[in-house]
Design an enzyme around this catalytic site. Structure first.
Site, short mmCIF file in Angstrom:
data_model
loop_
_atom_site.label_atom_id
_atom_site.label_comp_id
_atom_site.label_asym_id
_atom_site.label_seq_id
_atom_site.Cartn_x
_atom_site.Cartn_y
_atom_site.Cartn_z
N GLU A 205 18.80 19.64 10.65
CA GLU A 205 19.06 19.48 9.23
C GLU A 205 18.72 21.05 8.48
OE1 GLU A 205 16.97 16.31 8.32
OE2 GLU A 205 14.78 17.44 8.02
N ASN B 191 3.42 23.35 11.09
CA ASN B 191 4.25 21.73 10.87
C ASN B 191 3.26 20.84 10.79
OD1 ASN B 191 6.92 22.82 10.22
ND2 ASN B 191 7.26 22.93 12.20
N GLU C 264 11.38 11.77 6.58
CA GLU C 264 11.20 10.76 7.47
C GLU C 264 10.63 9.79 7.17
OE1 GLU C 264 9.36 12.94 10.62
OE2 GLU C 264 7.44 12.79 9.98
#
Length: 724
Positions: free
Chosen positions: A257, A292, A345
Site C-alpha cells: 500500500e 516499524n 490495521e
C-alpha cells in the site's frame, strides 16, 4: 497481599466495613458525573483501579499460551479474580518468572518458537492435561491465529479474545482493509490482494507510486514490514518480508500500500462484548518507533482534539461492530499533519502498550477480556470512559541503541532492580536478576510506565524512573529512551514516525553534555574516586598503609573524559566534597555508598542519581549519568604524568573483515571465496529475535574466506567473511 474494599470519593479512599461489598452491585457505580464515585477492590499499588467481585464466576483454571511479561501480567489479574493459572514454557524457559508465578506449568518443547510457543499440538495437549477451561494468548505467537481459535472451540475451551470469524477478518490485513472500506472507515490507497512474487510486487508498487509499504498480511509488531522507494528495494523488501512473515506467523502472504511519509501512529483501544455493546477507550500515541516497532507510547495524544478523537473512536467502534467483535482490540491509524486519519490495521488481541490505557481509564483490560469471554456484558457506557491524567510507557529492550537505534543483546542479568520506589511507577516485566536474555525470543526486558496528573508530571517521573533503573549484564536502551523523553521536540509534542531518523540522522550517539553537565559529571566522578581511595585506606575501621597519605587535605587529580583531560582538585569535609574543575568550584554531596547500585548526589543543589557501573585499579570508571554511560580515567597528577610514557595499543584494521553486529542465526550466505564484491553488496543475512538483518560489504574487494554457513548460530563480534 490481602484484598481490601475501598470507596473513592473526591479523590480520597475510605475503607468499607466487612460485608458491605457483598451487598452492593459491582456493576458500574457512576452515581454522579460530578462526584465520580467508583467501587474498587484494591489488591496492589498499581496505577489502575477496578472491581474484582468474588461472587462473579468466570473460569476455574486458565492457561496462558505465552511467555515473559505478558504471561506475568495475565497471571496477576487471574490471581485477583480467583482463577488458577497454567503456564507453558520451552525447555530454556523452565525457570522463567511466569513459570514460577503460575499454579501449574507444562513444557511444550525446545527453545525455537516453532517447536514450543507456536507448537499448537503441544499446547492443546497441555490444555487437556491440565483441564484448563480457557486460554489467554497474550500478544504475538498464536494470539491472532484463527486455526488455534478453531481448535479451542472444537474442544470446548474458551478463547480469551474474539471469535474465529473476527480473527480471520481483522487478522488478515487484506480482508480487514476491504471490511474497513465497507464500514466507512478511512483507508490508505493500495493493492487489495495478495502479492504473488517479486515481479508482481514491482508492478504493483509502480502503479501505486513510490514510496510503498510492503507488509505481512497476517503480521503485526513491525515484523514482515519494509518501506521501498524504488524497484530494487521492492524486490529486496518482498524477499525479507515474506521470510520474516513465514518465520514469525507461519504465513508469508504480503500486501502493498501507499506509504504515508512523516505521519503519526495513533491507535484506538476498543472493548466489545457478545451483546452488541462496544466502546472506544481513547487513544494511544505510538509514533516513536524504530524499524516499524514502537519504543515509546503515551495516552492521550497531544495532537488530537476532542472532535478528531471522537471521529476516530466512532470509526473504530463501527469496524468492531461490522465484524461482531467481542473482546479488547486495537484499531491503528496513521494521522497526517492536517489530522486526516487512515485505517492501518486492527490487532485482535491485547496490545503491548495496554497499561497506559488502564492508567487513564481505571480499567483492567485483562479482566474485561475474561468477563467478555465468559459472556458477561460490559459494565460501562461510552460516557463513563474518562481521560484521567497522563501515562507514558517506555519499552526497555536488551538492545544496543548505538547500533541502528537498537540491535539485540544477549546475556545474563547479573544485577537487576526495577525503580518501583519512584512514585506512580508501574513495571510490567517477566524477568528477574539472573534471568537469561536469549536469541530465541523478543529482547524486551520490561515495560516501564509512569503516570501523572498531566504530561509534564508523567514525563518527569519517567526521567526519574529511568535514572533509577538498574540493569547490568546486557546492553539496554535506557540512554535512548531518556534522550527522547527529554528532547525539546518530544516535550513540545512535535513527533512523527520519523522522529528518530530526523533527530538523529547519523544514528544515536548518546547524550551530548553541555558545559555545566560536563562539570557535574567530572566533579561527581572525582568525588567517587576520592571516596573510594579514602575507603581503601581503612580496613575494619583501622587505618592501613596507602600510596596516598591518609591525612591528605587536597587531591590533585587528572580526569580524562573523551579526548579532553581536566585538572581537578578535590577536598573532603565529611560526606561533602569541594571540587574545583577548570577553575570552577562546585560542592558535591552524597551518601557515597560504593556498594550501592544507585548513587544519589547533589551538585551545587542539583539532584542527580548516577550509577557507577565499573571501576578498576587503573583509574577507569564507567558512570551512567543522565542515562548515558561515560567512560572516564581518573589518575593522580603524578600517575597521569607517568602514564604519558606508556605505549599505546595499535588499533586493528577491520575494514576487510565483516563481523556479526549482534548474536543470531545465519539465514543465508550470498558469497563464496574468490567472489568479487562491491561496496554495499549483500554478504549474508542474520536473523536475531525474529528480525532479519542484511549485512553488506564495507568496501569493494575479493572474498578471501567465509567463516559461516546458513543455519549456524553466531555471537556478537564473530568473524563472518574476510576480504583480501
Amino acid at each position: 497481599m490481602a484484598a481490601t474494599a475501598f470507596l473513592r470519593r473526591a479523590g480520597a479512599w475510605q475503607p468499607l466495613q466487612p460485608g458491605v461489598l457483598e451487598r452492593l452491585s459491582v456493576a458500574r457505580k457512576c452515581v454522579s458525573r460530578v462526584s465520580r464515585w467508583r467501587w474498587c477492590l484494591i489488591t496492589s499499588c498499581g496505577l489502575h483501579s477496578t472491581v474484582y467481585d468474588p461472587n462473579e464466576k468466570t473460569f476455574e483454571k486458565l492457561l496462558i499460551a505465552n511467555r515473559g511479561e505478558i504471561a506475568c501480567r495475565v497471571i496477576k489479574t487471574c490471581k485477583k479474580m480467583g482463577i488458577k493459572t497454567v503456564a507453558i514454557h520451552s525447555d530454556v524457559d523452565s525457570n522463567a518468572v511466569h513459570v514460577k508465578m503460575a499454579d501449574e506449568a507444562v513444557c511444550v518443547g525446545p527453545a525455537p518458537t516453532s517447536k514450543s510457543y507456536l507448537n499448537m499440538d503441544a499446547i492443546m495437549e497441555a490444555i487437556k492435561k491440565t483441564r484448563a477451561q480457557a486460554v489467554h494468548p497474550g500478544y504475538g505467537f498464536l494470539s491472532e491465529n484463527k486455526e488455534f481459535s478453531r481448535r479451542l472451540e472444537f474442544e470446548g475451551v474458551a478463547f480469551i479474545g474474539p471469535d474465529m470469524h473476527a480473527i480471520q477478518a481483522m487478522g488478515d490485513k487484506i480482508e480487514s482493509k476491504l471490511l474497513a472500506k465497507n464500514a466507512k472507515v478511512n483507508t490508505i490507497p493500495g493493492f487489495d490482494g495478495v502479492v504473488k512474487d517479486a515481479d508482481e510486487a514491482v508492478r504493483i508498487a509502480r502503479e501505486i507510486g513510490y514510496p510503498v509499504m510492503i507488509k505481512a498480511s497476517a503480521g503485526g509488531g513491525g515484523k514482515g514490514m519494509r518501506i521501498a522507494w524504488d524497484d530494487e528495494e521492492t524486490r529486496e523488501g518482498f524477499r525479507f518480508s515474506s521470510q520474516e512473515a513465514a518465520s514469525s506467523f507461519g504465513d508469508d502472504r504480503l500486501l502493498i500500500e501507499k506509504f504515508i511519509d512523516n505521519p503519526r501512529h495513533i491507535e484506538i483501544q476498543v472493548l466489545a462484548d457478545k451483546h452488541n455493546n462496544a466502546l472506544w477507550l481513547n487513544e494511544r500515541e505510538c509514533s516513536i518507533q524504530r524499524r516499524n516497532q514502537k519504543v515509546i507510547e503515551e495516552a492521550p495524544s497531544t495532537f488530537l482534539d476532542p472532535a478528531t478523537r471522537r471521529a476516530m473512536g466512532e470509526q473504530a467502534v463501527a469496524l468492531a461492530k461490522a465484524v461482531k467483535y467481542s473482546s479488547a482490540g486495537t484499531v491503528e491509524f496513521l494521522v497526517d499533519s492536517k489530522k486526516n486519519f487512515y485505517f492501518l490495521e486492527m490487532n485482535t488481541r491485547l496490545q503491548v502498550e495496554h497499561p497506559i490505557t488502564e492508567c487513564i481509564t481505571g480499567l483492567d483490560l485483562v479482566q474485561e477480556m475474561i468477563r467478555v469471554a465468559k459472556g458477561y456484558p460490559l459494565r460501562h457506557k461510552q460516557a463513563d470512559i474518562p481521560i484521567n491524567g497522563w501515562a507514558v510507557e517506555c519499552r526497555v529492550y536488551a538492545e544496543d541503541p548505538y547500533k541502528s537505534f537498537g540491535l539485540p543483546s544477549i546475556g545474563r542479568l547479573s544485577q537487576y532492580k526495577e525503580p518501583l520506589h519512584v512514585p506512580h511507577v508501574r513495571v510490567d516485566s517477566g524477568i528477574q536478576q539472573g534471568s537469561e536474555i536469549s536469541i530465541y525470543y523478543d529482547p524486551m526486558i520490561s515495560k516501564l510506565i509512569t503516570y501523572g496528573s498531566n504530561r509534564a508530571e508523567a514525563l518527569q517521573r519517567m526521567e526519574e524512573a529511568l535514572d533509577n533503573y538498574v540493569i547490568r549484564g546486557v546492553a539496554h536502551n535506557i540512554a535512548l529512551l531518556r534522550e527522547v523523553i527529554t528532547h525539546p521536540r518530544f516535550v513540545q509534542g512535535d513527533i512523527s514516525t520519523k522522529f528518530l531518523p530526523d533527530v538523529y540522522p547519523d544514528g544515536f550517539k548518546g547524550h551530548q553534555l553541555t558545559d555545566s553537565e560536563k562539570r557535574e559529571l567530572l566533579v561527581t566522578a572525582a568525588s567517587l574516586y576520592v571516596a573510594e581511595q579514602r575507603r581503601s585506606q581503612r580496613f575494619l575501621g583501622i587505618p592501613r598503609a596507602s600510596v596516598v597519605k591518609p591525612d591528605a587535605s587536597n587531591w590533585e587529580l587528572s580526569v580524562q573524559l573523551g579526548d579532553a583531560t581536566h585538572s581537578v582538585i578535590a577536598s573532603c569535609q565529611g560526606s561533602t566534597f569541594l571540587v574545583e574543575v577548570d577553575g570552577i568550584k562546585l560542592s558535591v554531596t552524597g551518601e557515597w555508598n560504593l556498594a550501592s547500585a544507585l548513587l544519589p548526589v547533589s551538585v551545587d543543589g542539583i539532584q542527580r542519581t548516577v550509577q557507577c557501573l565499573s571501576r578498576d585499579a587503573s583509574g577507569n570508571f564507567s558512570i551512567q549519568f543522565l542515562g548515558t554511560v561515560y567512560k572516564l580515567r581518573i589518575l593522580t597528577k603524578l600517575a597521569a604524568e607517568l602514564s604519558k610514557f606508556m605505549p599505546e595499543k595499535v588499533v586493528e584494521d577491520s575494514s576487510s573483515i565483516l563481523r556479526s553486529p549482534m548474536p543470531g542465526a545465519v539465514v543465508a550466505v550470498s558469497v563464496k571465496p574468490g567472489d568479487m564484491v562491491v561496496e554495499g553488496q549483500e554478504i549474508c543475512v542474520i536473523e536475531a529475535m525474529k528480525m532479519q538483518n542484511c549485512l553488506v560489504a564495507a568496501k569493494t574487494g575479493k572474498v578471501k574466506a567465509v567463516h559461516c554457513k546458513a543455519g549456524e548460530t553466531v555471537g556478537e563480534g564473530d568473524e563472518l567473511v574476510e576480504l583480501e
